[in-house]
Design a protein around this motif. Sequence first.
Motif, PDB file in Angstrom:
ATOM      1  N   GLN A  75      58.119  32.700  41.161  1.00  0.00           N
ATOM      2  CA  GLN A  75      57.925  33.026  42.572  1.00  0.00           C
ATOM      3  C   GLN A  75      58.108  34.514  42.828  1.00  0.00           C
ATOM      4  OE1 GLN A  75      59.528  30.081  45.536  1.00  0.00           O
ATOM      5  NE2 GLN A  75      61.008  31.690  45.939  1.00  0.00           N
ATOM      6  N   TYR A 131      53.938  27.751  45.644  1.00  0.00           N
ATOM      7  CA  TYR A 131      54.493  28.246  44.385  1.00  0.00           C
ATOM      8  C   TYR A 131      54.893  27.093  43.473  1.00  0.00           C
ATOM      9  CZ  TYR A 131      54.684  33.136  45.932  1.00  0.00           C
ATOM     10  OH  TYR A 131      54.357  34.408  46.338  1.00  0.00           O
ATOM     11  N   VAL A 139      46.962  31.735  44.311  1.00  0.00           N
ATOM     12  CA  VAL A 139      48.030  31.335  45.222  1.00  0.00           C
ATOM     13  C   VAL A 139      47.489  31.377  46.640  1.00  0.00           C
ATOM     14  CG1 VAL A 139      50.271  31.990  46.190  1.00  0.00           C
ATOM     15  CG2 VAL A 139      49.904  32.057  43.713  1.00  0.00           C
ATOM     16  N   HIS A 185      55.569  36.819  41.112  1.00  0.00           N
ATOM     17  CA  HIS A 185      54.321  36.878  41.870  1.00  0.00           C
ATOM     18  C   HIS A 185      54.451  37.793  43.082  1.00  0.00           C
ATOM     19  CE1 HIS A 185      51.298  35.579  44.835  1.00  0.00           C
ATOM     20  NE2 HIS A 185      50.527  35.456  43.784  1.00  0.00           N
TER      21      HIS A 185
END
Length: 407
Positions: free
Chosen positions: A262, A290, A340, A265
Amino acid sequence: MSDATPRAEYAAPDHVPANLIKSVDYNDDPALRVDPYRALAHLHDGPPIFWNPLNTRHGTPGTWDVPRASYMREILSDQDTFSSKNSAGFSALIGESWLMTPLEIDPPDHTFYRAFLNPLFSPIAVRKMDERIQARAQELIDGFKGRGECEFITEFARPFPIAIIMQLLGLPITELDIFIDWGQRLLHGSTMEIKAQAAAEIHDYLKRRIAEKRRNPQDDFISYICKTEVDSRRLDDGECMGICYLMFVGGLDTVASSLGFQFHHLATHPEHKKYLQDNPKKIPSAVDEYLRRFSSVMTARQVTRDIEFHGVAMKQGDWITLCQPTTSIDPLEYSNPMEVDFNRRQRHLAFSFGPHFCLGKHIAFRELNVALEKILFQMPELTLAPGSEVITHGGAVFGVAHLELQW
């Protein structure tokens, strides 16, 4: 739990056709250290079910692997045909036979244990824990916030969820470092001997704690399962061990894995970071996405009878490896699966599916939300440390081994 070494290939049994044999190393493939999801994306090119001669399960060479999300749901929903008994196998590492409860228990017994445990992990129960979750997260953040940098995995991602589980179990937080060491050796040890030694040390520790709580019960999880009567009886030592071991292992690595992916990213996608800072009400949706994009757990089921599953002949006793990191990026399940998308409204398998849907889902989800809420706004300029190397890994739980951040 899959054997980690040696990574030998085994001859396929007679009922496995040659065109369904594909060797995939979920543990030691060097590409897993860069991006485990991109390393496995090719599995969706087919076949949707294959025999992997690199996997072993309880000494049995080879397993069926199922990268397709819809097939995984079918398997997880059918406990009569696909048993979860001994699917983790930690007790077998130390020559014992208790089962991690309720994870390795099939219905109807599974229903009994879930009914017993569900109230302890309900949304109401988690709300009562929220002050502790927030306080622990802030305590860890305060330890590095002023420095402007941290190694995120060792300073936050690992100690945060493990500390919460320790508090829930009623274990002294002064032993946190011991728990972290056990977790690393148990789940990521380089040999089965290292894993077995960690498994034995955890077992002996929990055995002592269970005995202490039986003698002197307090207001904590272990005391509750030791003293509470269900159907006019108390759980025996083996049942208590199975439940406590699951709570221990469940809190070791899964949330830490999610936190690592998480924040890696967010540190590399400033547009997503700014979106959440501008729209904090979207944080729960972001956490859910996520969890989908970076699902991390490897689990297994054993075939209980000879069957044909989507055209593939499976024999009683065959093991099936269920790899969430591949189902999370299934292009038949998700549009643009590698992207995402905080507005995505598609279900995922990060917390499993069916009767064994994750008992600790609400705790994990709250921990991930609290981490995002606090770090995004206390370190708003979060980014990767220049020149640092991000190291990821495969294994029983995919994760980030090293992540240097600065702000």
